[in-house]
Design a protein around this motif. Structure first.
Motif, PDB file in Angstrom:
ATOM      1  N   GLY A  73       0.786  -1.227   0.000  1.00 31.34           N
ATOM      2  CA  GLY A  73       0.000   0.000   0.000  1.00 31.34           C
ATOM      3  C   GLY A  73       0.815   1.272   0.000  1.00 31.34           C
ATOM      4  N   GLY A  74       2.122   1.185   0.165  1.00 30.09           N
ATOM      5  CA  GLY A  74       2.979   2.363   0.136  1.00 30.09           C
ATOM      6  C   GLY A  74       3.685   2.640   1.445  1.00 30.09           C
ATOM      7  N   GLY A  75       3.007   2.414   2.557  1.00 31.80           N
ATOM      8  CA  GLY A  75       3.643   2.584   3.851  1.00 31.80           C
ATOM      9  C   GLY A  75       3.769   4.013   4.327  1.00 31.80           C
ATOM     10  N   MET A  76       3.011   4.937   3.733  1.00 31.79           N
ATOM     11  CA  MET A  76       3.076   6.338   4.140  1.00 31.79           C
ATOM     12  C   MET A  76       1.984   6.679   5.144  1.00 31.79           C
ATOM     13  SD  MET A  76       5.518   8.187   2.751  1.00 31.79           S
ATOM     14  CE  MET A  76       4.867   9.854   2.728  1.00 31.79           C
ATOM     15  N   PRO A  77       2.245   7.644   6.037  1.00 33.43           N
ATOM     16  CA  PRO A  77       1.185   8.116   6.934  1.00 33.43           C
ATOM     17  C   PRO A  77       0.117   8.849   6.138  1.00 33.43           C
ATOM     18  CG  PRO A  77       3.140   9.501   7.118  1.00 33.43           C
ATOM     19  CD  PRO A  77       3.533   8.344   6.258  1.00 33.43           C
ATOM     20  N   ASP A  78      -1.064   8.921   6.696  1.00 32.71           N
ATOM     21  CA  ASP A  78      -2.204   9.545   6.017  1.00 32.71           C
ATOM     22  C   ASP A  78      -2.145  11.061   6.182  1.00 32.71           C
ATOM     23  OD1 ASP A  78      -4.534   9.947   4.655  1.00 32.71           O
ATOM     24  OD2 ASP A  78      -5.854   9.374   6.311  1.00 32.71           O
ATOM     25  N   THR A  79      -1.086  11.648   5.662  1.00 30.92           N
ATOM     26  CA  THR A  79      -0.893  13.086   5.748  1.00 30.92           C
ATOM     27  C   THR A  79      -0.369  13.601   4.413  1.00 30.92           C
ATOM     28  OG1 THR A  79       1.377  12.793   6.557  1.00 30.92           O
ATOM     29  CG2 THR A  79      -0.366  13.028   8.216  1.00 30.92           C
ATOM     30  N   THR A  80      -0.484  14.904   4.225  1.00 32.79           N
ATOM     31  CA  THR A  80       0.079  15.557   3.053  1.00 32.79           C
ATOM     32  C   THR A  80       1.530  15.930   3.339  1.00 32.79           C
ATOM     33  OG1 THR A  80      -2.064  16.402   2.347  1.00 32.79           O
ATOM     34  CG2 THR A  80      -0.107  17.534   1.506  1.00 32.79           C
ATOM     35  N   VAL A  81       2.416  15.580   2.410  1.00 34.83           N
ATOM     36  CA  VAL A  81       3.851  15.774   2.627  1.00 34.83           C
ATOM     37  C   VAL A  81       4.396  16.751   1.598  1.00 34.83           C
ATOM     38  CG1 VAL A  81       6.103  14.643   2.702  1.00 34.83           C
ATOM     39  CG2 VAL A  81       4.068  13.433   3.539  1.00 34.83           C
ATOM     40  N   PRO A  82       5.057  17.848   2.028  1.00 30.17           N
ATOM     41  CA  PRO A  82       5.697  18.743   1.057  1.00 30.17           C
ATOM     42  C   PRO A  82       6.916  18.059   0.435  1.00 30.17           C
ATOM     43  CG  PRO A  82       6.221  19.431   3.292  1.00 30.17           C
ATOM     44  CD  PRO A  82       5.226  18.322   3.419  1.00 30.17           C
ATOM     45  N   VAL A  83       7.030  18.189  -0.865  1.00 28.99           N
ATOM     46  CA  VAL A  83       8.144  17.594  -1.608  1.00 28.99           C
ATOM     47  C   VAL A  83       8.795  18.693  -2.439  1.00 28.99           C
ATOM     48  CG1 VAL A  83       8.849  15.854  -3.282  1.00 28.99           C
ATOM     49  CG2 VAL A  83       6.958  15.372  -1.700  1.00 28.99           C
ATOM     50  N   GLN A  84      10.056  18.965  -2.145  1.00 29.88           N
ATOM     51  CA  GLN A  84      10.785  19.948  -2.933  1.00 29.88           C
ATOM     52  C   GLN A  84      11.264  19.294  -4.236  1.00 29.88           C
ATOM     53  OE1 GLN A  84      11.591  19.652   0.532  1.00 29.88           O
ATOM     54  NE2 GLN A  84      10.075  21.269   0.819  1.00 29.88           N
ATOM     55  N   TRP A  85      11.233  20.054  -5.305  1.00 29.82           N
ATOM     56  CA  TRP A  85      11.728  19.557  -6.582  1.00 29.82           C
ATOM     57  C   TRP A  85      12.634  20.611  -7.220  1.00 29.82           C
ATOM     58  CZ3 TRP A  85      10.550  22.674 -10.692  1.00 29.82           C
ATOM     59  CH2 TRP A  85       9.441  23.527 -10.550  1.00 29.82           C
ATOM     60  N   GLU A  86      13.505  20.149  -8.043  1.00 32.18           N
ATOM     61  CA  GLU A  86      14.489  21.039  -8.654  1.00 32.18           C
ATOM     62  C   GLU A  86      14.853  20.506 -10.037  1.00 32.18           C
ATOM     63  OE1 GLU A  86      18.247  23.424  -6.851  1.00 32.18           O
ATOM     64  OE2 GLU A  86      18.312  21.248  -6.651  1.00 32.18           O
ATOM     65  N   VAL A  87      14.921  21.410 -11.015  1.00 32.82           N
ATOM     66  CA  VAL A  87      15.312  21.085 -12.384  1.00 32.82           C
ATOM     67  C   VAL A  87      16.497  21.958 -12.748  1.00 32.82           C
ATOM     68  CG1 VAL A  87      14.603  21.071 -14.802  1.00 32.82           C
ATOM     69  CG2 VAL A  87      12.959  20.443 -13.018  1.00 32.82           C
ATOM     70  N   ALA A  88      17.542  21.339 -13.294  1.00 31.34           N
ATOM     71  CA  ALA A  88      18.783  22.065 -13.580  1.00 31.34           C
ATOM     72  C   ALA A  88      19.267  21.776 -14.991  1.00 31.34           C
ATOM     73  CB  ALA A  88      19.859  21.679 -12.566  1.00 31.34           C
ATOM     74  N   GLU A  89      20.113  22.663 -15.477  1.00 32.78           N
ATOM     75  CA  GLU A  89      20.696  22.508 -16.810  1.00 32.78           C
ATOM     76  C   GLU A  89      21.924  21.616 -16.800  1.00 32.78           C
ATOM     77  OE1 GLU A  89      21.431  26.241 -18.646  1.00 32.78           O
ATOM     78  OE2 GLU A  89      19.416  27.018 -18.276  1.00 32.78           O
ATOM     79  N   ASP A  90      22.393  21.262 -15.609  1.00 30.33           N
ATOM     80  CA  ASP A  90      23.581  20.416 -15.516  1.00 30.33           C
ATOM     81  C   ASP A  90      23.345  19.343 -14.457  1.00 30.33           C
ATOM     82  OD1 ASP A  90      23.734  22.580 -13.510  1.00 30.33           O
ATOM     83  OD2 ASP A  90      25.535  21.502 -12.901  1.00 30.33           O
ATOM     84  N   GLU A  91      24.074  18.267 -14.556  1.00 24.38           N
ATOM     85  CA  GLU A  91      23.836  17.130 -13.681  1.00 24.38           C
ATOM     86  C   GLU A  91      24.277  17.362 -12.249  1.00 24.38           C
ATOM     87  OE1 GLU A  91      27.166  14.046 -15.010  1.00 24.38           O
ATOM     88  OE2 GLU A  91      26.386  15.289 -16.641  1.00 24.38           O
ATOM     89  N   ARG A  92      25.067  18.397 -11.978  1.00 27.38           N
ATOM     90  CA  ARG A  92      25.471  18.727 -10.609  1.00 27.38           C
ATOM     91  C   ARG A  92      24.614  19.841 -10.010  1.00 27.38           C
ATOM     92  NH1 ARG A  92      29.973  16.213  -8.918  1.00 27.38           N
ATOM     93  NH2 ARG A  92      31.252  15.148 -10.483  1.00 27.38           N
TER      94      ARG A  92
END
Length: 516
Positions: A73-92
């Motif tokens: 089932g995923g194993g997550m608590p029944d809450t909303t979780v903030p997830v930061q995301w980032e997109v870059a022009e280089d792999e570092r």
């Protein structure tokens, strides 16, 4: 986009683990105070990896799902979780292009779909996610060319039909090495079949999935295949579903066995299956299901080189015919009126040199009857002949139509004919039915050819038949499409040896396909 593999891109394939380690230690984009304030989550929330999809000239969808216990089932608590995301022009991630915060909600299995915009056309980008102090692996993706772009080339990999129980997904290892710009997956991403004690790899659970949790577990198991995970992390996918994502040979809201699945029960199954599909695919919010309905037909542009029309051949079709007379009933529809109009309008008004049509099931005729008379598969376009034949007549006014299909677990490459009752009628296009990733396992080639070769005379439009596992690879240029049938020697082991079975070509302005 180009099919050529730059040194930088090849180095990324080899050095992804090192890059991930460097990124993990840096944790560049979230202040320490914010990290300290995050809720604690179980370890391994990014175990299902990352993916991207549906590239646009200025954007792409990036995906992940938080699931520390994916097969339960995923194993997550029944809450909303903030997830930061980032997109870059280089792999570092030294040149960050976009960043933000998404919210993984329990309502959608803590999946994250970020429709990143403001990117540059025809560029490679790297992306990653972070939640509760845990960092995902780094993914790589690519945007589509600028709308005005008319040159260059586009490398497309065509895949379908990956049955966990029939074998390992080793064709993806070779696909990764070929470095496609985009992967087109045309159906049967999972199989709903029950676990088998004699399978190469056993399905999780105790039976077919019916509930949302059961479908989530099945998708999570498939996503654990290492070759599939690597491919998702290194190229954008364009996906559609066929039948096994729900139930074999279903049509609209009609199951294959209505005597065993009452209507209300099957509607509930559709609702669960479509939600789980959305939760695990890198698609836009336009695909958020509305109960037992999901919007999957859509159009993607690759400059003026190619237009890709992705069909939905399941939700709007009439129930399958059961006889030859039924298959010729003009009232039967595969697409439904609205989708058919959308497709024809898009083909007729297309500015693209190549008009690609992603069809989950085969469009060219398959006459199974040796000698006089005809016998068809009714689940394919042969079962909806009036609509199929009208569509092929319309292809006469379409610039360079090429249909890309799956379903058959075979390579079946054909000319598309204006009228299959008249073998000498005009050729109006080409169709590539891609073989399966693993479905049917390692077939007996001698037995296959003994069964199928005698049918070649009754299907003169067929150019190539084969039963190896693999995928098709296309290099699309303005003057031609060069196709390679890539196969592996086995899917019964975690590693395999790939090779090119055949090379074919479609020339611009000359409908049909030929062996090279």
């Amino acid at each position: 986009m180009t099919g050529a593999v730059s040194p930088d891109r090849r180095r990324f394939l080899a050095g992804g683990a090192a890059v991930l380690g460097a990124a993990a230690s840096a944790q560049l984009w979230l202040p320490g105070t914010a990290r300290a304030a995050e809720a604690t989550l179980p370890d391994g929330v990014f175990g299902l990896g990352v993916a991207s999809g549906d590239p646009l000239p200025d954007g792409v969808v990036i995906w992940t799902r938080l699931a520390p216990d994916p097969l339960n089932g995923g194993g997550m608590p029944d809450t909303t979780v903030p997830v930061q995301w980032e997109v870059a022009e280089d792999e570092r991630f030294r040149k960050v292009a976009r960043r933000g915060t998404a919210h993984a909600r329990s309502t959608y299995g803590h999946s994250v779909h970020v429709d990143v915009r403001g990117l540059r056309a025809g560029r490679t980008y790297w992306y990653r996610f972070r939640a509760a102090g845990q960092l995902s692996r780094t993914g790589r993706t690519r945007t589509a060319p600028a709308p005005s772009s008319s040159g260059g080339s586009l490398r497309v990999a065509l895949a379908s039909c990956q049955n966990w129980q029939h074998g390992y997904f080793t064709p993806y290892a070779d696909m990764l090495a070929q470095d496609p710009d985009v992967v087109l997956f045309v159906g049967d991403y999972i199989y709903e079949s029950t676990p088998s004690a004699t399978a190469v790899r056993r399905h999780e659970g105790t039976g077919e999935p019916y509930s949302l949790t059961q479908y989530r577990n099945r998708y999570a198991q498939y996503r654990s295949d290492p070759d599939l995970a690597e491919m998702h992390a290194n190229a954008p996918f364009v996906v559609s579903f066929d039948d096994h994502e729900v139930d074999n040979d279903f049509a609209g809201d009609i199951p294959q066995d209505p005597d065993k699945q009452p209507h209300d029960a099957f509607v509930a199954r559709l609702t669960a299956a479509y939600q789980a599909y959305y939760e695990h695919m890198p698609v836009r919010a336009t695909a958020v299901p509305n109960g037992p309905h999901i919007r999957m037909y859509r159009r993607l542009e690759f400059g003026r080189l190619a237009r890709l029309n992705v069909l939905d051949t399941r939700q709007f079709r009439s129930d399958q015919a059961t006889s030859q007379a039924g298959a010729q009933d003009p009232s039967l529809t595969m697409l439904g009126a609205q989708q058919k109009k959308w497709l024809l309008d898009g083909l007729r008004r297309s500015p693209a040199q190549w008009n690609l049509i992603a069809s989950q099931i085969m469009m060219a005729e398959t006459d199974l009857q040796i000698g006089e008379g005809k016998l068809w598969y009714y689940d394919a376009w042969d079962g909806y002949q009036a609509e199929r034949n009208a569509l092929l007549r319309d292809f006469r006014d379409v610039r360079n139509p090429v249909v890309l299909s799956g379903d058959r677990h075979l390579t079946m490459i054909s000319d598309l004919k204006q009228d299959y009752e008249k073998p000498d009628s005009a050729t109006v296009g080409a169709e590539f039915v891609g073989t399966s990733i693993s479905s049917n396992g390692d077939q007996d080639q001698t037995a296959f050819h003994k069964e199928w070769d005698p049918r070649m005379a009754d299907n003169p439009h067929w150019k190539l038949l084969d039963a190896h596992r693999g995928y098709h690879l296309f290099d699309i240029r303005r003057d031609r499409v060069d196709a390679r049938v890539r196969v592996v020697d086995t899917v019964l082991k975690p590693q395999s040896t790939p090779s090119t079975l055949a090379r074919l070509r479609v020339d611009a302005g000359r409908p049909g396909v030929r062996l090279v």
